[in-house]
Enzyme design. Sequence first.
Site, PDB file in Angstrom:
ATOM      1  N   TYR A  25       0.976  -1.300   0.038  1.00 42.21           N
ATOM      2  CA  TYR A  25       0.094  -0.163  -0.051  1.00 42.21           C
ATOM      3  C   TYR A  25       1.026   1.157   0.003  1.00 42.21           C
ATOM      4  O   TYR A  25       0.880   1.972   0.825  1.00 42.21           O
ATOM      5  CB  TYR A  25      -0.928  -0.010   1.126  1.00 42.21           C
ATOM      6  CG  TYR A  25      -2.132   0.784   1.036  1.00 42.21           C
ATOM      7  CD1 TYR A  25      -3.248   0.307   0.238  1.00 42.21           C
ATOM      8  CD2 TYR A  25      -2.230   1.845   1.856  1.00 42.21           C
ATOM      9  CE1 TYR A  25      -4.091   1.255   0.152  1.00 42.21           C
ATOM     10  CE2 TYR A  25      -3.496   2.833   1.656  1.00 42.21           C
ATOM     11  CZ  TYR A  25      -4.378   2.381   1.022  1.00 42.21           C
ATOM     12  OH  TYR A  25      -5.706   3.393   0.866  1.00 42.21           O
ATOM     13  N   GLN A  28       1.703   3.028  -5.639  1.00 42.00           N
ATOM     14  CA  GLN A  28       0.865   2.861  -6.695  1.00 42.00           C
ATOM     15  C   GLN A  28      -0.342   1.748  -5.844  1.00 42.00           C
ATOM     16  O   GLN A  28      -1.718   2.081  -6.359  1.00 42.00           O
ATOM     17  CB  GLN A  28       1.393   1.572  -7.509  1.00 42.00           C
ATOM     18  CG  GLN A  28       2.143   2.397  -8.862  1.00 42.00           C
ATOM     19  CD  GLN A  28       1.388   3.341  -9.646  1.00 42.00           C
ATOM     20  OE1 GLN A  28       0.059   3.064  -9.979  1.00 42.00           O
ATOM     21  NE2 GLN A  28       1.989   4.435 -10.057  1.00 42.00           N
ATOM     22  N   HIS A 107       4.862  -3.431 -13.606  1.00 39.70           N
ATOM     23  CA  HIS A 107       5.994  -3.282 -14.147  1.00 39.70           C
ATOM     24  C   HIS A 107       6.510  -4.523 -14.705  1.00 39.70           C
ATOM     25  O   HIS A 107       6.469  -5.500 -13.895  1.00 39.70           O
ATOM     26  CB  HIS A 107       7.096  -2.466 -13.501  1.00 39.70           C
ATOM     27  CG  HIS A 107       8.349  -2.263 -14.124  1.00 39.70           C
ATOM     28  ND1 HIS A 107       8.625  -2.062 -15.428  1.00 39.70           N
ATOM     29  CD2 HIS A 107       9.682  -2.128 -13.534  1.00 39.70           C
ATOM     30  CE1 HIS A 107       9.735  -2.017 -15.414  1.00 39.70           C
ATOM     31  NE2 HIS A 107      10.510  -2.024 -14.541  1.00 39.70           N
ATOM     32  N   ASP A 190      11.284   1.384 -20.591  1.00 43.36           N
ATOM     33  CA  ASP A 190      11.701   1.828 -19.317  1.00 43.36           C
ATOM     34  C   ASP A 190      12.999   2.111 -19.251  1.00 43.36           C
ATOM     35  O   ASP A 190      13.398   2.860 -18.472  1.00 43.36           O
ATOM     36  CB  ASP A 190      10.719   1.038 -18.347  1.00 43.36           C
ATOM     37  CG  ASP A 190      10.431   1.716 -16.942  1.00 43.36           C
ATOM     38  OD1 ASP A 190       9.737   2.825 -17.015  1.00 43.36           O
ATOM     39  OD2 ASP A 190      10.931   1.405 -15.896  1.00 43.36           O
ATOM     40  N   GLU A 194      15.547   5.126 -18.599  1.00 39.47           N
ATOM     41  CA  GLU A 194      16.175   5.562 -17.383  1.00 39.47           C
ATOM     42  C   GLU A 194      17.704   5.683 -17.639  1.00 39.47           C
ATOM     43  O   GLU A 194      18.334   6.656 -17.132  1.00 39.47           O
ATOM     44  CB  GLU A 194      16.061   4.483 -16.372  1.00 39.47           C
ATOM     45  CG  GLU A 194      14.578   4.495 -15.796  1.00 39.47           C
ATOM     46  CD  GLU A 194      14.101   3.343 -15.133  1.00 39.47           C
ATOM     47  OE1 GLU A 194      13.023   3.092 -14.562  1.00 39.47           O
ATOM     48  OE2 GLU A 194      15.159   2.252 -14.985  1.00 39.47           O
TER      49      GLU A 194
HETATM   50  P1  NDP Z   1       6.560   1.464  -2.962  1.00 33.63           P
HETATM   51  O1  NDP Z   1       8.208   1.925  -2.727  1.00 33.63           O
HETATM   52  O2  NDP Z   1       5.702   2.835  -2.880  1.00 33.63           O
HETATM   53  O3  NDP Z   1       6.104   0.576  -1.993  1.00 33.63           O
HETATM   54  C1  NDP Z   1       4.889  -0.174  -2.398  1.00 33.63           C
HETATM   55  C2  NDP Z   1       4.684  -0.933  -0.817  1.00 33.63           C
HETATM   56  O4  NDP Z   1       5.427  -1.953  -0.663  1.00 33.63           O
HETATM   57  C3  NDP Z   1       4.735  -0.155   0.343  1.00 33.63           C
HETATM   58  O5  NDP Z   1       3.664  -0.300   1.070  1.00 33.63           O
HETATM   59  C4  NDP Z   1       6.027  -0.939   1.028  1.00 33.63           C
HETATM   60  O6  NDP Z   1       5.731  -0.834   2.520  1.00 33.63           O
HETATM   61  C5  NDP Z   1       5.935  -2.367   0.449  1.00 33.63           C
HETATM   62  N1  NDP Z   1       7.180  -3.161   0.817  1.00 33.63           N
HETATM   63  C6  NDP Z   1       8.357  -2.472   0.844  1.00 33.63           C
HETATM   64  N2  NDP Z   1       9.463  -3.600   0.899  1.00 33.63           N
HETATM   65  C7  NDP Z   1       8.453  -4.745   1.323  1.00 33.63           C
HETATM   66  C8  NDP Z   1       8.880  -5.869   1.484  1.00 33.63           C
HETATM   67  N3  NDP Z   1      10.030  -6.579   1.721  1.00 33.63           N
HETATM   68  N4  NDP Z   1       7.774  -6.980   1.717  1.00 33.63           N
HETATM   69  C9  NDP Z   1       6.495  -6.508   1.831  1.00 33.63           C
HETATM   70  N5  NDP Z   1       6.034  -5.152   1.236  1.00 33.63           N
HETATM   71  C10 NDP Z   1       7.090  -4.220   1.153  1.00 33.63           C
HETATM   72  O7  NDP Z   1       6.455   0.704  -4.545  1.00 33.63           O
HETATM   73  P2  NDP Z   1       5.791   1.603  -5.949  1.00 33.63           P
HETATM   74  O8  NDP Z   1       4.164   1.850  -5.623  1.00 33.63           O
HETATM   75  O9  NDP Z   1       6.397   2.831  -6.451  1.00 33.63           O
HETATM   76  O10 NDP Z   1       5.899   0.171  -6.759  1.00 33.63           O
HETATM   77  C11 NDP Z   1       4.816  -0.626  -6.964  1.00 33.63           C
HETATM   78  C12 NDP Z   1       4.996  -1.234  -8.372  1.00 33.63           C
HETATM   79  O11 NDP Z   1       4.563  -0.379  -9.095  1.00 33.63           O
HETATM   80  C13 NDP Z   1       6.338  -1.667  -8.900  1.00 33.63           C
HETATM   81  O12 NDP Z   1       6.463  -2.815  -9.802  1.00 33.63           O
HETATM   82  C14 NDP Z   1       6.611  -0.267  -9.867  1.00 33.63           C
HETATM   83  O13 NDP Z   1       7.805  -0.383 -10.888  1.00 33.63           O
HETATM   84  C15 NDP Z   1       5.397   0.061 -10.405  1.00 33.63           C
HETATM   85  N6  NDP Z   1       5.158   1.555 -10.745  1.00 33.63           N
HETATM   86  C16 NDP Z   1       5.588   2.466  -9.911  1.00 33.63           C
HETATM   87  C17 NDP Z   1       5.164   3.730 -10.505  1.00 33.63           C
HETATM   88  C18 NDP Z   1       5.415   4.814  -9.424  1.00 33.63           C
HETATM   89  O14 NDP Z   1       5.060   6.062  -9.470  1.00 33.63           O
HETATM   90  N7  NDP Z   1       6.278   4.472  -8.396  1.00 33.63           N
HETATM   91  C19 NDP Z   1       4.650   3.998 -11.592  1.00 33.63           C
HETATM   92  C20 NDP Z   1       4.250   2.832 -12.482  1.00 33.63           C
HETATM   93  C21 NDP Z   1       4.666   1.643 -11.949  1.00 33.63           C
HETATM   94  P3  NDP Z   1       6.628   0.273   3.484  1.00 33.63           P
HETATM   95  O15 NDP Z   1       5.682   1.296   3.711  1.00 33.63           O
HETATM   96  O16 NDP Z   1       6.762  -0.439   4.616  1.00 33.63           O
HETATM   97  O17 NDP Z   1       8.031   0.600   2.708  1.00 33.63           O
END
Ligand code: NDP
Length: 334
Positions: A25, A28, A107, A190, A194
């Site tokens: 959560y 995304q 992704h 992508d 980068e």
């Molecule tokens: P975030 O860095 O926001 O992390 C998402 C969630 O994962 C957080 O709730 C985080 O919790 C949790 N998390 C982190 N580490 C772990 C772990 N070891 N085990 C379980 N949960 C964990 O991710 P994004 O939303 O940026 O990315 C998610 C996906 O979306 C990826 O595949 C990314 O490539 C894709 N994406 C992202 C975009 C963006 O705008 N960022 C755009 C398009 C695609 P905590 O709060 O504890 O860190």
Amino acid sequence: MLRVYRDEDADLTTLEGKRVAVIGYGNQGRAQGLNLRDSAIDVVVGSIRDASAERARADGFAVASIAETAAGADVVMLLIPDEVQRDVYDRELSQTLQGGNTLVFAHGYNVRFRLIKPPDDVDVVMLAPRMIGKVVRDLFVSGSGAVAYVGVHQDPSGNAMATALALAKGIGATRSAVIEQSFAEETELDLVMEQAVDSALHQVLVTAYEGLVEAGFAPEVVAMELYASRELAETMKEMAEVGFFEQMRLHSQTSQYGSLAYAESVLPTEHYRQQIRQRLSAVRSGEFAREWAEEERGGYKRFNQLRDAALAHPLNDTERRLRAMTADENAADT
Ligand code: NDP
């Protein structure tokens, strides 16, 4: 031929009676979870016990462990950082996913490079918004939506694209445009963006900063000129809105002439094309994915060094002074 889907191509009833597990959560997860729930889809959140889980609860979601949430769902959206997906998948999902489930990625990286290999009887799709999560939510609330890519990696049910499009509609993306891309296309493009475009922009701005400060200009003014005034950000916004070249008319004729006349000598096309080809080749061959996996195994040593060096660059101090200066000026205005 590029396939583009809009609202009329997607049917939310595909998800009727189905439960969607949003795993993670964060950026995304929150945006997509809230948008799907507002589209009347049954959403539950799977998370480790952390601040994100608390936030999901505060937003009114039922939250449980990742494995438990996935076990009770038909559609599992893996919205955790790409670097941890394989571990989490192996530990929590590999034994939990059932035939007939749909696994959704935002992704394509882990599937493209075969780091995650879901079972053959599970649909595997991609729904990848081209926008940060916060804006995915803001656009949805304002009645619009973020552009997204959809793709199907495997389709044992024959329904994978219908499910992906229903999810795309649920997050608001079909209000704008949903473009079909394979996992490989999305991932490769992508990564090349980068490594060959963002990196070039980074290099141009940092090297210009260093060169102009060395030539005697005030560091704060150089940073302001390069990006801190937000003129560059506004120009990019105009590129997206009125057109890459059309937006030039918003600048003086001297400025238009200068940027058109010297582009080739400053960054020779053939040299830069060659750099793009090289990065694309390293991405496609899996060389970059191996390098990154090696970094991960070694505890991100080189990455940390690079990031530490960037955060120790004199530009950071300049920005601090610039922020104080701007804040003072604002305070004086009021
Ligand atoms: P975030 O860095 O926001 O992390 C998402 C969630 O994962 C957080 O709730 C985080 O919790 C949790 N998390 C982190 N580490 C772990 C772990 N070891 N085990 C379980 N949960 C964990 O991710 P994004 O939303 O940026 O990315 C998610 C996906 O979306 C990826 O595949 C990314 O490539 C894709 N994406 C992202 C975009 C963006 O705008 N960022 C755009 C398009 C695609 P905590 O709060 O504890 O860190």
